[in-house]
Scaffold this motif. Structure first.
Motif, mmCIF file in Angstrom:
data_model
loop_
_atom_site.group_PDB
_atom_site.id
_atom_site.type_symbol
_atom_site.label_atom_id
_atom_site.label_comp_id
_atom_site.label_asym_id
_atom_site.label_seq_id
_atom_site.Cartn_x
_atom_site.Cartn_y
_atom_site.Cartn_z
ATOM 1 N N ASP A 105 4.864 -1.554 6.081
ATOM 2 C CA ASP A 105 5.584 -0.906 7.184
ATOM 3 C C ASP A 105 7.100 -1.051 7.041
ATOM 4 O O ASP A 105 7.804 -1.262 8.033
ATOM 5 N N GLY A 106 7.571 -0.997 5.831
ATOM 6 C CA GLY A 106 9.014 -1.023 5.621
ATOM 7 C C GLY A 106 9.633 -2.391 5.773
ATOM 8 O O GLY A 106 10.845 -2.508 5.840
ATOM 9 N N LYS A 159 7.356 0.844 -0.413
ATOM 10 C CA LYS A 159 7.694 0.263 -1.710
ATOM 11 C C LYS A 159 8.390 1.279 -2.630
ATOM 12 O O LYS A 159 9.262 0.904 -3.411
ATOM 13 N N SER A 160 7.991 2.554 -2.493
ATOM 14 C CA SER A 160 8.654 3.565 -3.328
ATOM 15 C C SER A 160 10.120 3.733 -2.929
ATOM 16 O O SER A 160 11.001 3.865 -3.778
ATOM 17 N N GLN A 200 0.846 -1.192 0.000
ATOM 18 C CA GLN A 200 0.000 0.000 0.000
ATOM 19 C C GLN A 200 0.879 1.239 0.000
ATOM 20 O O GLN A 200 2.081 1.158 0.242
ATOM 21 N N SER A 201 0.242 2.387 -0.202
ATOM 22 C CA SER A 201 1.056 3.597 -0.166
ATOM 23 C C SER A 201 1.534 3.819 1.269
ATOM 24 O O SER A 201 0.802 3.562 2.220
ATOM 25 N N HIS A 255 0.674 -1.279 -6.352
ATOM 26 C CA HIS A 255 -0.238 -1.490 -5.229
ATOM 27 C C HIS A 255 -1.419 -2.346 -5.693
ATOM 28 O O HIS A 255 -2.303 -2.669 -4.913
ATOM 29 N N ASP A 256 -1.431 -2.690 -6.970
ATOM 30 C CA ASP A 256 -2.597 -3.331 -7.599
ATOM 31 C C ASP A 256 -2.399 -4.846 -7.647
ATOM 32 O O ASP A 256 -1.540 -5.346 -8.371
ATOM 33 N N PRO A 257 -3.176 -5.596 -6.857
ATOM 34 C CA PRO A 257 -3.016 -7.056 -6.841
ATOM 35 C C PRO A 257 -3.209 -7.667 -8.232
ATOM 36 O O PRO A 257 -2.558 -8.656 -8.583
#
Lengths: 233, 403
Positions: free
Chosen positions: A218-219, A47-48, A42-43, A202-204
């Motif tokens: 959460d990292g 992930k970024s 998720q944002s 973020h898209d399954p």
């Protein structure tokens, strides 16, 4: 399988001190050659940050990153630039084409920074555009093309100088479903031609199309599985 | 090399995409360059117009004078010859004395205003002998009663031009002498203006020794000033040697009693004024160039901000710091280079029109144009450094996030 990406115990901390943000928290990850990986989260999941790290746009606060066996965790800006140029082809959500340049000129950019001569550059850029089916759009500027076509130019740019890794950040995020399908088809083909593809999403629905799915939250890496539903096209 | 070409290409396309803005940015440079160039070219034209008549002749002159407060030495026929022997680069020296009086020819009598000098006077560039000859050094040494007169003087006194061999009876006070005409020279504009009008006085040349003899004066104590005549190519050499040669020959030691004036026809006051005007305009022009340069810096900074995302994209594709720096420096340099070219065209056009209007010669020193091109490009490079550095130092992640 040769190891291409090796991340060992990497953390990225923003605002060190009281209000510190641990965007990546002791992440370890290995990706081999010719893998097709989706990193889903998720944002705010980190992930970024992971994608910036993998793309050598950022350096870890602690831990090590080996790319092609080379420690790239503490490099100067220029060394990072050279690594990006040589090892990584970026595909961004917003295409990130330079508006004032034609499709062909956009594709030529990484080749210019590589120092490839005019003739060879022309050949490589044309070949890349042909391979994404844009033979007839070479002299068009980005604003004269549809989103799908722009993303295909961006893919051509990413593969023009044949980097081992394609790093795609939400490659279909700005596209309608028809264009999305088309882009995913091209990405899968590039994988089947022997490239390593890493998709951040973020898209399954997108993640499900990859062979290996890494979930981040959460990292931290929550799961790392081989996709049981993966099918070759 | 190929990479540089890519940067130039990208810089030019970026300027082309922002035509209006680029032109406005260039305006300061254009005005500054045009102003400074126009003033320099017009100033050259003015200088050339003033000194033009002098330099049309091949002859140059240097005036040498003795300061009577510091020495009682004078120029004499002997020491002048000695100076001439020591300076092979000059045609000769001539003192200057006037002979006034009433001249009686076979036709009519007129007032005369004759110049007394040596045979070196024949080199002053305005004495084209039409008939006969100029007087010689022998005439000077012997103080012969000979003279050279102008065409118009011959016409007035004798009624015909080729009056060689005729005699003029010259009376001054109670002294009357007969002078033989040995040569007729072409008229100058002075001859004609003096010979016409209510109070005409006819022009001619005589040996200075003869003038001294006629007036019963000592030729050895008459002259503290002489003029040296030489080919204009020899002027610098002569001017450099003159002082010491004169001091040695005359035996003057120490004090600066010998003054050498080698200035050209343009007097030093107007030269100074021209220099001051040039300096003032050059100052204003450099302020304009400074402001223009700051304008370039400003617009480049805006451009860097606007193109933050492009810079991020380029960096993500492998552009090094130096690549981005070069790209933006090239853009600034091309901007001011183009401004310089337009300024040169404008400045030269202005200078050409101005020179045509006041009838100055219009010549352009190509070195000046090349220097101006370099200066304008240099301004772009200098004022482009700050924005280009800003661009080059951008963090790729943040730059990519920019809208």
């Amino acid at each position: 399988m040769k190891k291409l990406v090796v991340i060992k115990d990497v953390s990225k901390i923003y605002n060190p001190g009281e209000n510190e943000v641990r965007a990546l928290n002791h992440v370890s990850l290995t990706i081999g050659e010719r893998e097709f990986v989706a990193i889903i989260g998720q944002s705010g999941s980190g992930k970024s940050t992971l994608m910036n790290m993998l793309g050598c746009l950022d350096t870890p606060t602690s831990g090590k990153y080996y790319l092609h066996g080379q420690d790239v965790s503490h490099m100067t800006d220029d060394e990072q630039s050279d690594i990006r140029n040589k090892e990584i082809g970026f595909i961004f959500q917003g295409f990130n084409l330079i508006q004032s340049l034609t499709a062909l000129e956009n594709v030529e950019l990484p080749l210019i920074y590589r120092g490839v001569g005019k003739k060879e550059r022309d050949r490589l850029a044309n070949a890349a555009l042909n391979s994404v089916g844009l033979e007839k759009r070479k002299t068009h500027k980005p604003n004269e093309m549809s989103g799908g076509q722009q993303q295909r130019v961006a893919i051509a740019r990413a593969i023009a100088q044949a980097p081992p890794i394609l790093l795609a950040d939400e490659p279909t995020g700005n596209l309608d479903s028809a264009s999305s399908k088309e882009i995913m088809k091209i990405i899968k083909r590039l994988y089947s031609e022997g490239r390593t593809v890493i998709i951040i999403t973020h898209d399954p629905g997108i993640a499900q199309q990859a062979k290996r799915i890494i979930t981040i939250s959460d990292g931290m890496i929550k799961s790392d599985i081989i996709n049981p539903d993966y099918k070759e096209d | 090399m190929g990479v540089i070409r890519e940067y130039l290409k990208s810089a030019i396309s970026s300027i082309r995409n922002n035509k209006g803005r680029s032109l406005l940015t260039m305006l300061g440079i254009i005005i500054g360059i045009a102003a400074v160039l126009a003033v320099l070219v017009i100033g050259d034209g003015l200088r050339a117009a003033v000194t033009g008549e002098m330099s049309a002749l091949d002859v140059a002159t240097i005036n040498v004078s003795l300061d009577v407060a510091k020495t009682d030495k004078c120029f004499t026929p002997e020491n002048m010859e000695a100076i001439e022997r020591n300076m092979s680069c000059i045609y000769g020296l001539s003192p200057s004395v006037s002979l006034y009086g009433n001249g009686k020819g076979t036709k009519k009598s007129y007032n005369l205003s004759f110049s007394g000098g040596s045979d070196a006077l024949s080199e002053n560039g305005q004495n084209k002998i039409l008939y006969g000859r100029y007087f010689t050094r022998d005439d000077v040494n012997a103080a012969n009663y000979v003279c050279v007169i102008s065409q118009i003087s011959a016409m007035k006194l004798f009624g015909y031009e080729n009056a060689v061999g005729e005699t003029i009876e010259i009376t001054n006070g109670d002294i009357t002498k007969d002078f033989t005409v040995v040569g007729i020279r072409e008229n100058t504009s002075m001859d004609e203006s003096y010979a016409e009008g209510e109070d005409p006085s006819l022009q001619g040349d005589v040996p200075y020794t003869t003038v001294a003899l006629a007036y019963n004066k000592d030729v050895n104590t008459m002259f503290t000033k002489v003029t040296a005549y030489m080919h204009k190519d020899n002027k610098d050499e002569a001017a450099a040697k003159m002082k010491s040669v004169v001091e040695n020959v005359l035996g003057i030691r120490g004090e600066s009693a010998v003054k050498v004036d080698a200035s050209s026809g343009m007097d030093s006051t107007s030269d100074t004024i021209l220099n001051v005007v040039t300096a003032v305009v050059a100052l204003i022009a450099s302020i304009s160039l400074l402001v223009g340069g700051i304008g370039v810096m400003n617009i480049m900074t805006v451009s860097v901000t606007e193109r933050t995302r492009e810079i991020g994209i380029r960096k993500s594709l492998g552009a090094r710091t130096s690549s981005i720096l070069t790209q933006f420096l090239a853009e600034a340099a091309i901007l001011t280079f183009l401004g310089g070219i337009i300024g040169i065209i404008l400045g030269l056009t202005l200078a050409r029109i101005a020179c045509a209007m006041v009838d100055f010669p219009y010549t352009v020193n190509p070195v000046l144009v090349i220097v101006v091109v370099f200066i304008s490009t240099g301004i772009g490079l200098f004022f482009g450094i700050y924005p280009a550095k800003r661009a080059a130092k951008l963090d790729p992640i943040e730059a990519l996030r920019a809208e």
